[in-house]
Enzyme design. Structure first.
Site, PDB file in Angstrom:
ATOM      1  N   MET A  31      -8.163  -6.524 -26.119  1.00  0.00           N
ATOM      2  CA  MET A  31      -8.162  -6.856 -24.684  1.00  0.00           C
ATOM      3  C   MET A  31      -8.773  -8.243 -24.479  1.00  0.00           C
ATOM      4  O   MET A  31      -9.120  -8.609 -23.349  1.00  0.00           O
ATOM      5  CB  MET A  31      -8.925  -5.803 -23.897  1.00  0.00           C
ATOM      6  N   LEU A  34     -12.559 -12.393 -27.250  1.00  0.00           N
ATOM      7  CA  LEU A  34     -12.696 -12.114 -28.683  1.00  0.00           C
ATOM      8  C   LEU A  34     -14.069 -12.506 -29.219  1.00  0.00           C
ATOM      9  O   LEU A  34     -14.651 -13.515 -28.827  1.00  0.00           O
ATOM     10  CB  LEU A  34     -11.603 -12.848 -29.460  1.00  0.00           C
ATOM     11  N   HIS A  38     -13.693  -8.472 -33.361  1.00  0.00           N
ATOM     12  CA  HIS A  38     -12.232  -8.629 -33.353  1.00  0.00           C
ATOM     13  C   HIS A  38     -11.783  -9.465 -34.551  1.00  0.00           C
ATOM     14  O   HIS A  38     -10.787  -9.158 -35.200  1.00  0.00           O
ATOM     15  CB  HIS A  38     -11.776  -9.360 -32.081  1.00  0.00           C
ATOM     16  N   LYS A 156     -15.695   0.935 -34.225  1.00  0.00           N
ATOM     17  CA  LYS A 156     -16.574   0.944 -33.046  1.00  0.00           C
ATOM     18  C   LYS A 156     -16.011   1.922 -32.015  1.00  0.00           C
ATOM     19  O   LYS A 156     -16.749   2.668 -31.390  1.00  0.00           O
ATOM     20  CB  LYS A 156     -16.637  -0.469 -32.471  1.00  0.00           C
ATOM     21  N   ASP A 157     -14.681   1.915 -31.833  1.00  0.00           N
ATOM     22  CA  ASP A 157     -14.031   2.851 -30.921  1.00  0.00           C
ATOM     23  C   ASP A 157     -13.489   4.007 -31.767  1.00  0.00           C
ATOM     24  O   ASP A 157     -12.283   4.128 -31.992  1.00  0.00           O
ATOM     25  CB  ASP A 157     -12.897   2.147 -30.173  1.00  0.00           C
ATOM     26  N   GLN A 160     -10.980   6.487 -30.342  1.00  0.00           N
ATOM     27  CA  GLN A 160      -9.692   5.795 -30.170  1.00  0.00           C
ATOM     28  C   GLN A 160      -8.943   5.727 -31.509  1.00  0.00           C
ATOM     29  O   GLN A 160      -7.749   6.036 -31.581  1.00  0.00           O
ATOM     30  CB  GLN A 160      -9.945   4.384 -29.633  1.00  0.00           C
ATOM     31  N   VAL A 183     -18.865  -4.348 -36.539  1.00  0.00           N
ATOM     32  CA  VAL A 183     -19.618  -5.597 -36.712  1.00  0.00           C
ATOM     33  C   VAL A 183     -20.740  -5.619 -35.673  1.00  0.00           C
ATOM     34  O   VAL A 183     -20.509  -5.327 -34.501  1.00  0.00           O
ATOM     35  CB  VAL A 183     -18.701  -6.833 -36.552  1.00  0.00           C
TER      36      VAL A 183
HETATM   37  P1  AMP Z   1     -11.103  -4.274 -27.378  1.00  0.00           P
HETATM   38  O1  AMP Z   1     -10.737  -5.702 -27.148  1.00  0.00           O
HETATM   39  O2  AMP Z   1     -12.481  -3.923 -26.955  1.00  0.00           O
HETATM   40  O3  AMP Z   1     -10.048  -3.323 -26.901  1.00  0.00           O
HETATM   41  O4  AMP Z   1     -11.125  -4.086 -28.962  1.00  0.00           O
HETATM   42  C1  AMP Z   1     -10.007  -4.406 -29.741  1.00  0.00           C
HETATM   43  C2  AMP Z   1     -10.234  -3.875 -31.135  1.00  0.00           C
HETATM   44  O5  AMP Z   1     -11.395  -4.482 -31.690  1.00  0.00           O
HETATM   45  C3  AMP Z   1     -10.472  -2.353 -31.145  1.00  0.00           C
HETATM   46  O6  AMP Z   1      -9.775  -1.794 -32.248  1.00  0.00           O
HETATM   47  C4  AMP Z   1     -11.953  -2.257 -31.314  1.00  0.00           C
HETATM   48  O7  AMP Z   1     -12.374  -1.074 -31.955  1.00  0.00           O
HETATM   49  C5  AMP Z   1     -12.253  -3.472 -32.182  1.00  0.00           C
HETATM   50  N1  AMP Z   1     -13.655  -3.855 -32.049  1.00  0.00           N
HETATM   51  C6  AMP Z   1     -14.320  -4.130 -30.894  1.00  0.00           C
HETATM   52  N2  AMP Z   1     -15.621  -4.384 -31.154  1.00  0.00           N
HETATM   53  C7  AMP Z   1     -15.780  -4.260 -32.495  1.00  0.00           C
HETATM   54  C8  AMP Z   1     -16.886  -4.381 -33.375  1.00  0.00           C
HETATM   55  N3  AMP Z   1     -18.119  -4.688 -32.943  1.00  0.00           N
HETATM   56  N4  AMP Z   1     -16.675  -4.183 -34.691  1.00  0.00           N
HETATM   57  C9  AMP Z   1     -15.447  -3.870 -35.165  1.00  0.00           C
HETATM   58  N5  AMP Z   1     -14.359  -3.734 -34.384  1.00  0.00           N
HETATM   59  C10 AMP Z   1     -14.519  -3.923 -33.065  1.00  0.00           C
END
Ligand code: AMP
Length: 291
Positions: A31, A34, A38, A156-157, A160, A183
């Site tokens: 989303m 970044l 990400h 993290k999710d 999901q 991370v």
């Molecule tokens: P989002 O933009 O929040 O929808 O996240 C996009 C992708 O990045 C999803 O698969 C999240 O699980 C992953 N993501 C978000 N934050 C982290 C993090 N701290 N470590 C690893 N992956 C992440």
């Protein structure tokens, strides 16, 4: 790197790249806003595929009416720079009108992918009704649009990731799903686009989440195996937070675990969601740890 917002143009560009590079397509759905979390997904995707696509789309169908859809951070220029530096081939950044049709905007309804009730109506899905239907729908659409071979998601999710893997099995998508490690900042806070909402005090309080998880992991290593005791410990550490849930589940089934036995060791996941007060509003954060 090409930046594309239109679905047909994206399809055309992928077709061209497939002819010139003759290889696999990897997708990292995001989303935007970044951060290094990400980028760790992008890096893995780059290593394992010939063509790398990152999507940036704040998906309206996965936000509830009182959630932060409107104020969710949108930083496309910075995202594009990070993607370019990471060797991304295509940044797909559609607007809602590129993704949903007129019917959706008129009636606020579209064809959805709905995982089973019991899978979505717990943990994050309990307080966010419809959230995972929206997530599965957009991810399914991105799979169909890009025809990717592999897709990368963060642990993290965790719920999901579990639900996406199930959707891929249930609907026979011919796509390999890879879960990537969480991370964190040096002090333990899991990176999240929503961390940009945190003021100094909220940032301090938010840290109690990862500290609680580390404490529980330590206790579990020392031999404390009852879920209730571990959960109580986590709750005690999560000061100045409005805890939404703290649960221990099996990574394989996402069913609750009562006792962490040898057979479930390394397969138990403690998950938490909590709200922290920041600048007069509440920021909802999630985190988890393998026990
Ligand atoms: P989002 O933009 O929040 O929808 O996240 C996009 C992708 O990045 C999803 O698969 C999240 O699980 C992953 N993501 C978000 N934050 C982290 C993090 N701290 N470590 C690893 N992956 C992440």
């Amino acid at each position: 790197m090409k930046i594309i917002s239109n679905v047909e143009k994206l399809r055309e560009e992928i077709k061209n790249l497939k002819i010139s590079k003759n290889g696999t397509v990897g997708l990292v759905p995001t989303m935007g806003a970044l951060h290094k979390g990400h980028l760790s997904l992008v890096e893995k995707c780059r290593k394992e595929n010939d063509i790398v696509i990152v999507s940036v789309f704040v998906n309206p169908t996965q936000f509830g009416p009182n959630e932060d859809y409107d104020k969710y951070p949108r930083t496309l220029d910075a995202d594009a720079k990070l993607c370019e530096d990471a060797g991304v081939d295509i940044l797909f950044a559609p607007s809602p009108k590129d993704i949903y049709d007129e019917y959706y905007f008129k009636n606020k309804e579209t064809t959805l992918i709905c995982p089973p009730y019991d899978v979505v109506n717990k943990l994050c899905g309990k307080s966010r009704p419809g959230h995972f239907d929206g997530v599965c729908t957009i991810v399914g659409k991105l799979f169909n649009i890009t025809k990717c071979d592999r897709a990368y998601f963060g642990k993290k999710d965790a719920q999901q990731l579990f639900i996406i893997k199930k959707m891929v099995r249930d609907l026979n998508f011919d796509i390999e799903i890879t879960g990537c490690p969480i991370v964190r900042e040096e002090d333990g806070l899991a990176l999240s686009s929503r961390n940009t909402y945190l003021d100094n005090n909220a940032r301090k309080n938010a840290l109690n989440i990862s500290h609680a998880l580390y404490k529980v992991k330590g206790l579990c290593k020392k031999g404390v195996k009852e879920a209730d005791t571990l959960i109580d410990t986590a709750l005690a550490y999560m000061e100045n937070l409005e805890v939404e849930y703290a649960e221990i589940v099996s990574v394989d089934t996402f069913e609750k675990i009562d006792i962490i036995e040898q057979s479930t060791e390394n397969k138990a996941l403690m998950l938490v969601a909590a709200k922290v007060d920041s600048n007069g509003s509440k920021v909802r954060l999630i985190d988890n740890i393998e026990l």
